[in-house]
Design a protein around this motif. Structure first.
Motif, PDB file in Angstrom:
ATOM      1  N   UNK A   1       0.850  -1.199   0.000  1.00  0.00           N
ATOM      2  CA  UNK A   1       0.000   0.000   0.000  1.00  0.00           C
ATOM      3  C   UNK A   1       0.887   1.251   0.000  1.00  0.00           C
ATOM      4  N   UNK A   2       1.665   1.459  -1.055  1.00  0.00           N
ATOM      5  CA  UNK A   2       2.649   2.545  -1.085  1.00  0.00           C
ATOM      6  C   UNK A   2       2.047   3.936  -1.005  1.00  0.00           C
ATOM      7  N   UNK A   3       0.741   4.066  -1.234  1.00  0.00           N
ATOM      8  CA  UNK A   3       0.095   5.362  -1.115  1.00  0.00           C
ATOM      9  C   UNK A   3      -0.109   5.793   0.327  1.00  0.00           C
ATOM     10  N   UNK A   4       0.118   4.890   1.270  1.00  0.00           N
ATOM     11  CA  UNK A   4      -0.025   5.198   2.691  1.00  0.00           C
ATOM     12  C   UNK A   4       1.349   5.437   3.306  1.00  0.00           C
ATOM     13  N   UNK A   5       1.573   6.648   3.806  1.00  0.00           N
ATOM     14  CA  UNK A   5       2.818   6.943   4.516  1.00  0.00           C
ATOM     15  C   UNK A   5       2.763   6.301   5.904  1.00  0.00           C
ATOM     16  N   UNK A   6       3.919   5.937   6.429  1.00  0.00           N
ATOM     17  CA  UNK A   6       3.984   5.341   7.765  1.00  0.00           C
ATOM     18  C   UNK A   6       4.790   6.259   8.674  1.00  0.00           C
ATOM     19  N   UNK A   7       4.177   6.641   9.793  1.00  0.00           N
ATOM     20  CA  UNK A   7       4.866   7.400  10.835  1.00  0.00           C
ATOM     21  C   UNK A   7       4.995   6.504  12.052  1.00  0.00           C
ATOM     22  N   UNK A   8       6.228   6.138  12.391  1.00  0.00           N
ATOM     23  CA  UNK A   8       6.475   5.298  13.561  1.00  0.00           C
ATOM     24  C   UNK A   8       6.513   6.171  14.809  1.00  0.00           C
ATOM     25  N   UNK A   9       5.709   5.780  15.810  1.00  0.00           N
ATOM     26  CA  UNK A   9       5.719   6.420  17.122  1.00  0.00           C
ATOM     27  C   UNK A   9       6.074   5.349  18.135  1.00  0.00           C
ATOM     28  N   UNK A  10       7.234   5.444  18.728  1.00  0.00           N
ATOM     29  CA  UNK A  10       7.679   4.339  19.567  1.00  0.00           C
ATOM     30  C   UNK A  10       8.386   4.818  20.820  1.00  0.00           C
ATOM     31  N   UNK A  11       8.223   4.033  21.890  1.00  0.00           N
ATOM     32  CA  UNK A  11       8.974   4.280  23.110  1.00  0.00           C
ATOM     33  C   UNK A  11      10.324   3.601  23.067  1.00  0.00           C
ATOM     34  N   UNK A  12      10.597   2.868  22.002  1.00  0.00           N
ATOM     35  CA  UNK A  12      11.849   2.131  21.864  1.00  0.00           C
ATOM     36  C   UNK A  12      12.902   3.039  21.235  1.00  0.00           C
ATOM     37  N   UNK A  13      13.843   3.478  22.039  1.00  0.00           N
ATOM     38  CA  UNK A  13      14.910   4.357  21.549  1.00  0.00           C
ATOM     39  C   UNK A  13      16.041   3.478  21.016  1.00  0.00           C
ATOM     40  N   UNK A  14      15.998   3.210  19.732  1.00  0.00           N
ATOM     41  CA  UNK A  14      16.923   2.245  19.144  1.00  0.00           C
ATOM     42  C   UNK A  14      17.369   2.743  17.769  1.00  0.00           C
ATOM     43  N   UNK A  15      18.612   3.219  17.654  1.00  0.00           N
ATOM     44  CA  UNK A  15      19.092   3.689  16.350  1.00  0.00           C
ATOM     45  C   UNK A  15      19.009   2.627  15.260  1.00  0.00           C
ATOM     46  N   UNK A  16      19.210   1.349  15.624  1.00  0.00           N
ATOM     47  CA  UNK A  16      19.123   0.282  14.624  1.00  0.00           C
ATOM     48  C   UNK A  16      17.709   0.176  14.068  1.00  0.00           C
ATOM     49  N   UNK A  17      16.699   0.332  14.946  1.00  0.00           N
ATOM     50  CA  UNK A  17      15.308   0.283  14.494  1.00  0.00           C
ATOM     51  C   UNK A  17      15.022   1.465  13.572  1.00  0.00           C
ATOM     52  N   UNK A  18      15.555   2.638  13.910  1.00  0.00           N
ATOM     53  CA  UNK A  18      15.388   3.816  13.052  1.00  0.00           C
ATOM     54  C   UNK A  18      16.003   3.566  11.679  1.00  0.00           C
ATOM     55  N   UNK A  19      17.208   2.969  11.653  1.00  0.00           N
ATOM     56  CA  UNK A  19      17.891   2.708  10.394  1.00  0.00           C
ATOM     57  C   UNK A  19      17.091   1.742   9.530  1.00  0.00           C
ATOM     58  N   UNK A  20      16.569   0.690  10.159  1.00  0.00           N
ATOM     59  CA  UNK A  20      15.748  -0.278   9.415  1.00  0.00           C
ATOM     60  C   UNK A  20      14.484   0.386   8.899  1.00  0.00           C
ATOM     61  N   UNK A  21      13.872   1.222   9.713  1.00  0.00           N
ATOM     62  CA  UNK A  21      12.659   1.916   9.302  1.00  0.00           C
ATOM     63  C   UNK A  21      12.922   2.803   8.083  1.00  0.00           C
ATOM     64  N   UNK A  22      14.075   3.474   8.073  1.00  0.00           N
ATOM     65  CA  UNK A  22      14.441   4.289   6.917  1.00  0.00           C
ATOM     66  C   UNK A  22      14.579   3.436   5.663  1.00  0.00           C
ATOM     67  N   UNK A  23      15.220   2.275   5.799  1.00  0.00           N
ATOM     68  CA  UNK A  23      15.383   1.376   4.657  1.00  0.00           C
ATOM     69  C   UNK A  23      14.029   0.920   4.131  1.00  0.00           C
ATOM     70  N   UNK A  24      13.094   0.691   5.027  1.00  0.00           N
ATOM     71  CA  UNK A  24      11.755   0.258   4.629  1.00  0.00           C
ATOM     72  C   UNK A  24      11.050   1.363   3.850  1.00  0.00           C
ATOM     73  N   UNK A  25      11.341   2.610   4.210  1.00  0.00           N
ATOM     74  CA  UNK A  25      10.728   3.733   3.509  1.00  0.00           C
ATOM     75  C   UNK A  25       9.649   4.443   4.299  1.00  0.00           C
TER      76      UNK A  25
END
Length: 215
Positions: free
Chosen positions: A72-96
Protein backbone atom coordinates in the motif's frame (compact mmCIF):
# COMPACT_ATOMS: atom_id res chain seq x y z
CA UNK A 1 -5.06 13.75 6.62
CA UNK A 2 -6.97 10.46 6.68
CA UNK A 3 -5.30 8.31 9.33
CA UNK A 4 -5.12 4.79 10.76
CA UNK A 5 -3.70 4.53 14.29
CA UNK A 6 -2.08 1.29 15.44
CA UNK A 7 -0.85 0.92 19.03
CA UNK A 8 -1.32 -1.90 21.54
CA UNK A 9 -2.30 0.66 24.20
CA UNK A 10 -5.97 1.32 23.38
CA UNK A 11 -6.31 4.26 25.77
CA UNK A 12 -3.30 6.01 24.25
CA UNK A 13 -4.49 5.21 20.74
CA UNK A 14 -7.97 6.63 21.31
CA UNK A 15 -6.66 9.70 23.16
CA UNK A 16 -4.22 10.48 20.35
CA UNK A 17 -7.00 10.01 17.81
CA UNK A 18 -9.24 12.49 19.62
CA UNK A 19 -6.50 15.13 19.69
CA UNK A 20 -5.61 14.62 16.03
CA UNK A 21 -9.24 14.98 15.02
CA UNK A 22 -9.41 18.29 16.91
CA UNK A 23 -6.52 19.40 14.69
CA UNK A 24 -8.51 18.61 11.55
CA UNK A 25 -7.34 15.07 10.80
CA UNK A 26 -9.76 12.20 10.15
CA UNK A 27 -9.13 9.00 12.10
CA UNK A 28 -10.54 6.12 10.05
CA UNK A 29 -9.55 3.37 12.48
CA UNK A 30 -7.75 2.99 15.81
CA UNK A 31 -6.59 -0.59 16.36
CA UNK A 32 -4.42 -2.46 18.84
CA UNK A 33 -2.69 -5.11 16.72
CA UNK A 34 -0.56 -4.99 13.58
CA UNK A 35 -2.80 -7.49 11.78
CA UNK A 36 -5.77 -5.20 12.32
CA UNK A 37 -3.62 -2.24 11.36
CA UNK A 38 -2.67 -3.80 8.03
CA UNK A 39 -6.31 -4.78 7.46
CA UNK A 40 -7.46 -1.22 8.19
CA UNK A 41 -4.92 0.18 5.73
CA UNK A 42 -6.08 -2.34 3.11
CA UNK A 43 -9.71 -1.38 3.68
CA UNK A 44 -9.40 2.42 3.90
CA UNK A 45 -6.22 3.33 2.00
CA UNK A 46 -5.44 6.18 4.42
CA UNK A 47 -2.95 8.96 3.79
CA UNK A 48 -0.87 7.78 6.74
CA UNK A 49 -0.63 5.08 9.37
CA UNK A 50 0.74 5.98 12.83
CA UNK A 51 2.38 2.82 14.06
CA UNK A 52 4.02 1.60 17.27
CA UNK A 53 6.87 -0.94 17.08
CA UNK A 54 6.20 -3.31 19.98
CA UNK A 55 3.19 -5.61 19.98
CA UNK A 56 2.53 -8.80 21.98
CA UNK A 57 1.65 -10.78 18.85
CA UNK A 58 3.45 -10.95 15.48
CA UNK A 59 4.16 -9.30 13.18
CA UNK A 60 6.05 -6.54 14.98
CA UNK A 61 5.76 -2.90 13.99
CA UNK A 62 8.71 -2.88 11.60
CA UNK A 63 7.38 -5.90 9.72
CA UNK A 64 3.93 -4.29 9.57
CA UNK A 65 5.53 -1.11 8.22
CA UNK A 66 7.29 -3.18 5.57
CA UNK A 67 4.02 -4.86 4.52
CA UNK A 68 2.22 -1.50 4.32
CA UNK A 69 4.98 0.14 2.29
CA UNK A 70 5.21 -2.87 -0.05
CA UNK A 71 1.52 -3.43 -0.74
CA UNK A 72 0.00 0.00 0.00
CA UNK A 73 2.65 2.54 -1.09
CA UNK A 74 0.09 5.36 -1.11
CA UNK A 75 -0.02 5.20 2.69
CA UNK A 76 2.82 6.94 4.52
CA UNK A 77 3.98 5.34 7.76
CA UNK A 78 4.87 7.40 10.83
CA UNK A 79 6.48 5.30 13.56
CA UNK A 80 5.72 6.42 17.12
CA UNK A 81 7.68 4.34 19.57
CA UNK A 82 8.97 4.28 23.11
CA UNK A 83 11.85 2.13 21.86
CA UNK A 84 14.91 4.36 21.55
CA UNK A 85 16.92 2.24 19.14
CA UNK A 86 19.09 3.69 16.35
CA UNK A 87 19.12 0.28 14.62
CA UNK A 88 15.31 0.28 14.49
CA UNK A 89 15.39 3.82 13.05
CA UNK A 90 17.89 2.71 10.39
CA UNK A 91 15.75 -0.28 9.42
CA UNK A 92 12.66 1.92 9.30
CA UNK A 93 14.44 4.29 6.92
CA UNK A 94 15.38 1.38 4.66
CA UNK A 95 11.76 0.26 4.63
CA UNK A 96 10.73 3.73 3.51
CA UNK A 97 8.72 5.10 6.43
CA UNK A 98 8.01 8.82 6.37
CA UNK A 99 8.89 9.44 9.99
CA UNK A 100 10.21 7.98 13.24
CA UNK A 101 9.41 9.78 16.51
CA UNK A 102 9.72 8.90 20.18
CA UNK A 103 6.45 8.61 22.07
CA UNK A 104 7.56 11.04 24.75
CA UNK A 105 7.09 13.99 22.37
CA UNK A 106 3.97 16.05 22.97
CA UNK A 107 1.04 15.79 20.60
CA UNK A 108 1.84 19.11 18.92
CA UNK A 109 5.10 17.56 17.72
CA UNK A 110 3.12 14.70 16.15
CA UNK A 111 0.75 17.18 14.51
CA UNK A 112 3.71 19.13 13.09
CA UNK A 113 5.22 15.88 11.80
CA UNK A 114 2.00 15.04 9.98
CA UNK A 115 2.05 18.49 8.36
CA UNK A 116 5.57 17.78 7.06
CA UNK A 117 4.56 14.34 5.79
CA UNK A 118 1.44 15.74 4.10
CA UNK A 119 3.74 18.11 2.22
CA UNK A 120 5.86 15.20 1.02
CA UNK A 121 8.62 15.51 3.62
CA UNK A 122 10.08 13.10 6.16
CA UNK A 123 10.54 13.49 9.92
CA UNK A 124 13.12 11.54 11.92
CA UNK A 125 13.90 12.16 15.57
CA UNK A 126 17.37 13.70 15.74
CA UNK A 127 18.15 11.84 18.98
CA UNK A 128 18.01 8.54 17.11
CA UNK A 129 21.13 8.74 14.98
CA UNK A 130 22.01 6.00 12.54
CA UNK A 131 24.25 3.23 13.87
CA UNK A 132 27.59 2.57 12.25
CA UNK A 133 27.11 -0.34 9.86
CA UNK A 134 29.47 -2.46 7.84
CA UNK A 135 29.66 -1.58 4.18
CA UNK A 136 30.13 -3.86 1.25
CA UNK A 137 27.35 -6.34 1.88
CA UNK A 138 25.94 -8.17 -1.13
CA UNK A 139 25.21 -5.90 -4.05
CA UNK A 140 21.73 -5.50 -5.49
CA UNK A 141 22.51 -7.78 -8.40
CA UNK A 142 23.70 -10.65 -6.21
CA UNK A 143 22.08 -13.98 -7.00
CA UNK A 144 20.86 -16.58 -4.53
CA UNK A 145 19.74 -20.13 -5.16
CA UNK A 146 16.42 -20.66 -3.39
CA UNK A 147 14.31 -23.74 -3.94
CA UNK A 148 10.65 -23.19 -4.93
CA UNK A 149 9.59 -24.11 -1.39
CA UNK A 150 12.07 -21.64 0.10
CA UNK A 151 10.79 -18.92 -2.22
CA UNK A 152 7.24 -19.64 -1.04
CA UNK A 153 8.32 -19.40 2.59
CA UNK A 154 10.22 -16.19 1.86
CA UNK A 155 7.20 -14.62 0.21
CA UNK A 156 5.05 -15.57 3.18
CA UNK A 157 7.61 -13.83 5.39
CA UNK A 158 7.37 -10.72 3.20
CA UNK A 159 3.58 -10.53 3.57
CA UNK A 160 3.81 -10.92 7.34
CA UNK A 161 2.79 -14.52 7.98
CA UNK A 162 3.99 -16.22 11.14
CA UNK A 163 5.25 -19.77 11.58
CA UNK A 164 1.90 -21.23 12.66
CA UNK A 165 -0.03 -19.69 9.76
CA UNK A 166 2.57 -20.98 7.28
CA UNK A 167 2.37 -24.42 8.84
CA UNK A 168 -1.42 -24.54 8.53
CA UNK A 169 -1.66 -23.14 4.99
CA UNK A 170 1.24 -25.21 3.62
CA UNK A 171 0.25 -28.36 5.55
CA UNK A 172 3.73 -28.85 7.02
CA UNK A 173 4.96 -28.92 10.61
CA UNK A 174 6.14 -25.81 12.41
CA UNK A 175 9.58 -27.41 12.79
CA UNK A 176 9.76 -27.80 9.00
CA UNK A 177 8.82 -24.15 8.54
CA UNK A 178 11.57 -23.12 10.97
CA UNK A 179 14.05 -25.30 9.10
CA UNK A 180 13.18 -23.58 5.82
CA UNK A 181 13.48 -20.16 7.47
CA UNK A 182 16.91 -21.08 8.88
CA UNK A 183 18.08 -22.17 5.41
CA UNK A 184 16.78 -18.95 3.86
CA UNK A 185 18.59 -16.83 6.44
CA UNK A 186 21.84 -18.69 5.72
CA UNK A 187 21.51 -18.30 1.95
CA UNK A 188 20.62 -14.59 2.12
CA UNK A 189 23.16 -13.79 4.83
CA UNK A 190 20.53 -12.25 7.14
CA UNK A 191 19.63 -12.71 10.79
CA UNK A 192 15.95 -11.81 11.02
CA UNK A 193 12.70 -12.13 9.10
CA UNK A 194 12.61 -8.38 8.61
CA UNK A 195 16.08 -8.40 7.01
CA UNK A 196 15.01 -11.31 4.80
CA UNK A 197 11.84 -9.47 3.74
CA UNK A 198 13.76 -6.30 2.96
CA UNK A 199 16.33 -8.16 0.86
CA UNK A 200 13.62 -10.08 -0.99
CA UNK A 201 11.82 -6.91 -2.07
CA UNK A 202 14.84 -4.68 -2.63
CA UNK A 203 16.57 -7.30 -4.81
CA UNK A 204 13.41 -8.60 -6.59
CA UNK A 205 13.92 -12.17 -5.43
CA UNK A 206 10.26 -13.16 -5.63
CA UNK A 207 9.12 -12.31 -9.14
CA UNK A 208 5.93 -14.21 -9.96
CA UNK A 209 4.87 -15.01 -6.41
CA UNK A 210 1.17 -14.34 -5.83
CA UNK A 211 0.50 -14.87 -2.11
CA UNK A 212 -1.69 -12.07 -0.72
CA UNK A 213 -0.72 -10.03 2.36
CA UNK A 214 -1.74 -11.64 5.64
CA UNK A 215 -4.41 -9.62 7.41
Amino acid sequence: MRLVLCDDNRILCEALGAVLERHGHEVLAAVTSTRRGIAAVAAHHPDACLLDLRFPDPPDGLMAAHVIRTFYPGTAVLVLSGMVDPAARSTAEQIGVAGFLRKDHNVNHVVSALDVIAAGGVVFDSSLSRPVTAQGARSANSTYYLTPREKEILHRIVVGQGTIQMSCEMDISTSTVRSYVKNIFAKLGVHSRLEAAFRATSENLLTGQEIQPSL
